[in-house]
Design a protein around this motif. Sequence first.
Motif, PDB file in Angstrom:
ATOM      1  N   TYR A 173       0.838  -1.201   0.000  1.00  0.00           N
ATOM      2  CA  TYR A 173       0.000   0.000   0.000  1.00  0.00           C
ATOM      3  C   TYR A 173       0.876   1.255   0.000  1.00  0.00           C
ATOM      4  N   VAL A 174       1.890   1.252   0.850  1.00  0.00           N
ATOM      5  CA  VAL A 174       2.796   2.401   0.937  1.00  0.00           C
ATOM      6  C   VAL A 174       3.564   2.557  -0.382  1.00  0.00           C
ATOM      7  N   LEU A 175       3.999   1.423  -0.920  1.00  0.00           N
ATOM      8  CA  LEU A 175       4.762   1.447  -2.172  1.00  0.00           C
ATOM      9  C   LEU A 175       3.950   2.082  -3.310  1.00  0.00           C
ATOM     10  N   ALA A 176       2.684   1.762  -3.395  1.00  0.00           N
ATOM     11  CA  ALA A 176       1.848   2.298  -4.479  1.00  0.00           C
ATOM     12  C   ALA A 176       1.736   3.815  -4.359  1.00  0.00           C
ATOM     13  N   ARG A 177       1.628   4.316  -3.119  1.00  0.00           N
ATOM     14  CA  ARG A 177       1.543   5.779  -2.930  1.00  0.00           C
ATOM     15  C   ARG A 177       2.875   6.443  -3.274  1.00  0.00           C
ATOM     16  N   ALA A 178       3.960   5.740  -2.979  1.00  0.00           N
ATOM     17  CA  ALA A 178       5.279   6.255  -3.354  1.00  0.00           C
ATOM     18  C   ALA A 178       5.381   6.329  -4.879  1.00  0.00           C
ATOM     19  N   ASP A 179       4.901   5.292  -5.550  1.00  0.00           N
ATOM     20  CA  ASP A 179       4.943   5.284  -7.021  1.00  0.00           C
ATOM     21  C   ASP A 179       4.132   6.461  -7.590  1.00  0.00           C
ATOM     22  N   ASP A 180       2.967   6.714  -6.992  1.00  0.00           N
ATOM     23  CA  ASP A 180       2.159   7.869  -7.439  1.00  0.00           C
ATOM     24  C   ASP A 180       3.003   9.144  -7.402  1.00  0.00           C
ATOM     25  N   ALA A 181       3.624   9.365  -6.249  1.00  0.00           N
ATOM     26  CA  ALA A 181       4.354  10.628  -6.048  1.00  0.00           C
ATOM     27  C   ALA A 181       5.549  10.706  -6.995  1.00  0.00           C
ATOM     28  N   GLN A 184       7.989  13.431  -1.132  1.00  0.00           N
ATOM     29  CA  GLN A 184       6.995  12.479  -0.593  1.00  0.00           C
ATOM     30  C   GLN A 184       7.360  11.059  -1.007  1.00  0.00           C
ATOM     31  N   ALA A 185       7.758  10.902  -2.269  1.00  0.00           N
ATOM     32  CA  ALA A 185       8.120   9.569  -2.769  1.00  0.00           C
ATOM     33  C   ALA A 185       9.271   8.993  -1.946  1.00  0.00           C
ATOM     34  N   ARG A 186      10.251   9.820  -1.654  1.00  0.00           N
ATOM     35  CA  ARG A 186      11.420   9.323  -0.905  1.00  0.00           C
ATOM     36  C   ARG A 186      11.006   8.837   0.483  1.00  0.00           C
ATOM     37  N   GLN A 204       5.943  -3.939 -12.016  1.00  0.00           N
ATOM     38  CA  GLN A 204       6.073  -3.865 -10.552  1.00  0.00           C
ATOM     39  C   GLN A 204       5.689  -2.497 -10.010  1.00  0.00           C
ATOM     40  N   PHE A 205       5.392  -1.564 -10.883  1.00  0.00           N
ATOM     41  CA  PHE A 205       4.948  -0.240 -10.429  1.00  0.00           C
ATOM     42  C   PHE A 205       3.428  -0.250 -10.245  1.00  0.00           C
ATOM     43  N   HIS A 206       2.977   0.473  -9.207  1.00  0.00           N
ATOM     44  CA  HIS A 206       1.547   0.424  -8.866  1.00  0.00           C
ATOM     45  C   HIS A 206       0.899   1.796  -8.827  1.00  0.00           C
ATOM     46  N   ASN A 207       1.480   2.729  -9.561  1.00  0.00           N
ATOM     47  CA  ASN A 207       0.911   4.080  -9.598  1.00  0.00           C
ATOM     48  C   ASN A 207      -0.371   4.125 -10.424  1.00  0.00           C
ATOM     49  N   LEU A 208      -1.134   5.200 -10.212  1.00  0.00           N
ATOM     50  CA  LEU A 208      -2.346   5.445 -10.992  1.00  0.00           C
ATOM     51  C   LEU A 208      -1.981   5.763 -12.446  1.00  0.00           C
ATOM     52  N   LEU A 209      -2.791   5.263 -13.356  1.00  0.00           N
ATOM     53  CA  LEU A 209      -2.551   5.515 -14.790  1.00  0.00           C
ATOM     54  C   LEU A 209      -2.552   7.014 -15.105  1.00  0.00           C
ATOM     55  N   LEU A 210      -3.410   7.755 -14.409  1.00  0.00           N
ATOM     56  CA  LEU A 210      -3.514   9.197 -14.643  1.00  0.00           C
ATOM     57  C   LEU A 210      -2.142   9.866 -14.595  1.00  0.00           C
ATOM     58  N   LEU A 211      -1.326   9.422 -13.657  1.00  0.00           N
ATOM     59  CA  LEU A 211      -0.100  10.159 -13.347  1.00  0.00           C
ATOM     60  C   LEU A 211       1.016   9.893 -14.343  1.00  0.00           C
ATOM     61  N   GLU A 212       0.937   8.776 -15.037  1.00  0.00           N
ATOM     62  CA  GLU A 212       1.998   8.460 -16.008  1.00  0.00           C
ATOM     63  C   GLU A 212       1.675   9.021 -17.390  1.00  0.00           C
ATOM     64  N   GLN A 213       0.494   9.587 -17.561  1.00  0.00           N
ATOM     65  CA  GLN A 213       0.142  10.132 -18.879  1.00  0.00           C
ATOM     66  C   GLN A 213       1.145  11.228 -19.243  1.00  0.00           C
ATOM     67  N   ALA A 228      -5.550  14.096  -3.598  1.00  0.00           N
ATOM     68  CA  ALA A 228      -4.427  13.890  -2.673  1.00  0.00           C
ATOM     69  C   ALA A 228      -4.546  14.752  -1.417  1.00  0.00           C
ATOM     70  N   GLU A 229      -5.030  15.976  -1.564  1.00  0.00           N
ATOM     71  CA  GLU A 229      -5.113  16.837  -0.385  1.00  0.00           C
ATOM     72  C   GLU A 229      -6.042  16.247   0.685  1.00  0.00           C
ATOM     73  N   PRO A 230      -7.314  15.950   0.349  1.00  0.00           N
ATOM     74  CA  PRO A 230      -8.154  15.344   1.395  1.00  0.00           C
ATOM     75  C   PRO A 230      -7.662  13.954   1.810  1.00  0.00           C
ATOM     76  N   TYR A 231      -7.038  13.238   0.886  1.00  0.00           N
ATOM     77  CA  TYR A 231      -6.494  11.919   1.237  1.00  0.00           C
ATOM     78  C   TYR A 231      -5.480  12.049   2.375  1.00  0.00           C
ATOM     79  N   TRP A 232      -4.510  12.943   2.190  1.00  0.00           N
ATOM     80  CA  TRP A 232      -3.480  13.075   3.219  1.00  0.00           C
ATOM     81  C   TRP A 232      -4.054  13.698   4.491  1.00  0.00           C
ATOM     82  N   ARG A 233      -5.083  14.531   4.346  1.00  0.00           N
ATOM     83  CA  ARG A 233      -5.720  15.090   5.561  1.00  0.00           C
ATOM     84  C   ARG A 233      -6.294  13.959   6.397  1.00  0.00           C
ATOM     85  N   LEU A 234      -6.990  13.018   5.732  1.00  0.00           N
ATOM     86  CA  LEU A 234      -7.544  11.874   6.473  1.00  0.00           C
ATOM     87  C   LEU A 234      -6.424  10.983   7.010  1.00  0.00           C
TER      88      LEU A 234
END
Lengths: 327, 258
Positions: free
Chosen positions: B16-24, B57-59, B86-95, B114-120
């Motif tokens: 789960y953490v890895l996928a969020r790192a990949d997003d960033a 954030q990714a680091r 092996q990457f688990h980022n959202l497709l949106l971000l690699e466009q 991401a803003e409300p996500y990190w707030r929660l």
Amino acid sequence: MYTQALNVVTEKLGDSEAEQRFLERIDAEERIEPNDWMPEAYRRLLIRQISQHAHSEVVGMLPEGNWITRAPSLRRKAALLAKVQDEGGHGLYLYAAAETLGISREEMVEQLLSGRAKYSSIFNYPTLTWADIGAIGWLVDGAAIMNQIPLCRCSYGPYARAMIRICREESFHQRQGYEIMLTLARGTPEQKAMAQDALNRWWWPVLMMFGPPDHASQHSEASMRWKVKRFSNDTLRQKFIDATVPQAQFLGLTIPDPELRFNAETGHWETGPIDWEEFHRVLAGYGPCNKERLAARRKAHEEGAWVREAALAYAAKQKQRITQQAA
Amino acid sequence: MQTTSIVFQGSPLAHYVLARADDALVLGHRLSEWCGHAPILEEDLALTNIALDLIGQARALYTYAAELEGRGHDEDDLAYLREDRQFHNLLLLEQPNGDFAVTCVRLLLFSAFAEPYWRLMRASSDAQLAAIAAKAEKECAYHVRHASQWVIRLGDGTEESHRRTQDALDTLWVYTGELFETSADEQALIAQGIAADPQAILPIWQNTVNAVLTEATLQAPSVSWMQTGGRRGLHSEHLGHMLAEMQYLQRTYPGAEW
Ligand SMILES: [Fe+2]
Ligand SMILES: [Fe+2]
């Protein structure tokens, strides 16, 4: 980066009363501010120098930007991004400093894109390997600092103040670049070879950053008199060489100059002859990357035109809405 | 033949953490491609700021993922030695960055999540994630503001900018469904109070995005199908090229320190 004595205005110093007062202020080390009286030639010299300097910062983003997406670790990637961002910031302060002299940023950018304005010759060389990022920080930012520290005392206030801020960041870049070189020099044989190759390619162009030799540079009299420039090209170049040779030795790298030797009498390192033909060729537009650098700036500018137009159109609409509300 | 690639083997939390790192990382990398080429110098600086936040954030997230995995990997092993499946980022971000409108719309669609996500996530029962969230929330708040301002200016700017921005929205909208997906493993993390529930973020995201689109005079597209796959390692063709470029030195000189 980066100033270079490229196109210095030659003017006879005038003798009007206002000019006499101006020179007295210069002699008294007073700072000249935007609204103060100044000779037209002083204004023109500064506009030319500061805008060339600003263009150099902005064009200088390109060779290093070439490695942002290929930086070999996340730490290096972040550091390089931040460094290139700093250079863009230097461009912004310098454009703002030049604007205080009565020229707009649009006009300066137009001069760059049309090829009329110059920028430092060093950025017309390519960054071929990661070691070039280390070499640029160490040598190019290092040379920039030598050139720019005296400019912190330049007679024109806005330029001097911009330089103080910029020099602080340049020394950080220099240390960071040296640290990249040190890591490579202590690394695998391939990495060490990469570092040596980068030094081989950057050494001579970096020495050219200080501008033509004093005997061939007849243009700096006014600049010296007005305390824009305080040291001659050769003096600054020598200071740089003396500081840099021991740094290369510490890295275990060889300066690519078989004639390099230490003169125990003068206490200075002496180099072989600099190829000034190469310098003039690169300035004239025939360096390895002149075309690419200008093309990249033009492309960004042209492809961004619709964005800038949209921002203006939106601002105009907003203004209209506010006046309508007020009415 | 020896391979330099690694495969991440961790708990559901580590993944789960890895996928969020990949997003960033992936979005940070995309934004970093603008540096030196933006429409105005101020945007070279602003997009670089955002890229730097995301890479930061990714680091932090990679370092934590590696710690959870417990196999001696570090942030760079995870970023540079995994293959695209092996990457688990959202497709949106690699466009690809596309024009400036695509970049701004992509940033808005992601940051408004991401803003409300990190707030929660500040209330996550996982102390490390909560700490990362505190910093990330502030950064993403700025990203939303910046992207919103541009989308509004471009949408309500000229005819051309309006058309380009609407096109960007129409192109990218199919990737927004993925923001709100959850796997069975993630459901369990949500139930444990470790992960934020994307369903709780959906109305907040809709509010933010709709408000911006209204002001920008843009239309939210109606689509009947959302693209999916990034979280499972099924990517668009673009990611492989990004990684080939990004990973080139690490892969050419295995084991070297930089
Ligand atoms: Fe600079
Ligand atoms: Fe610098």
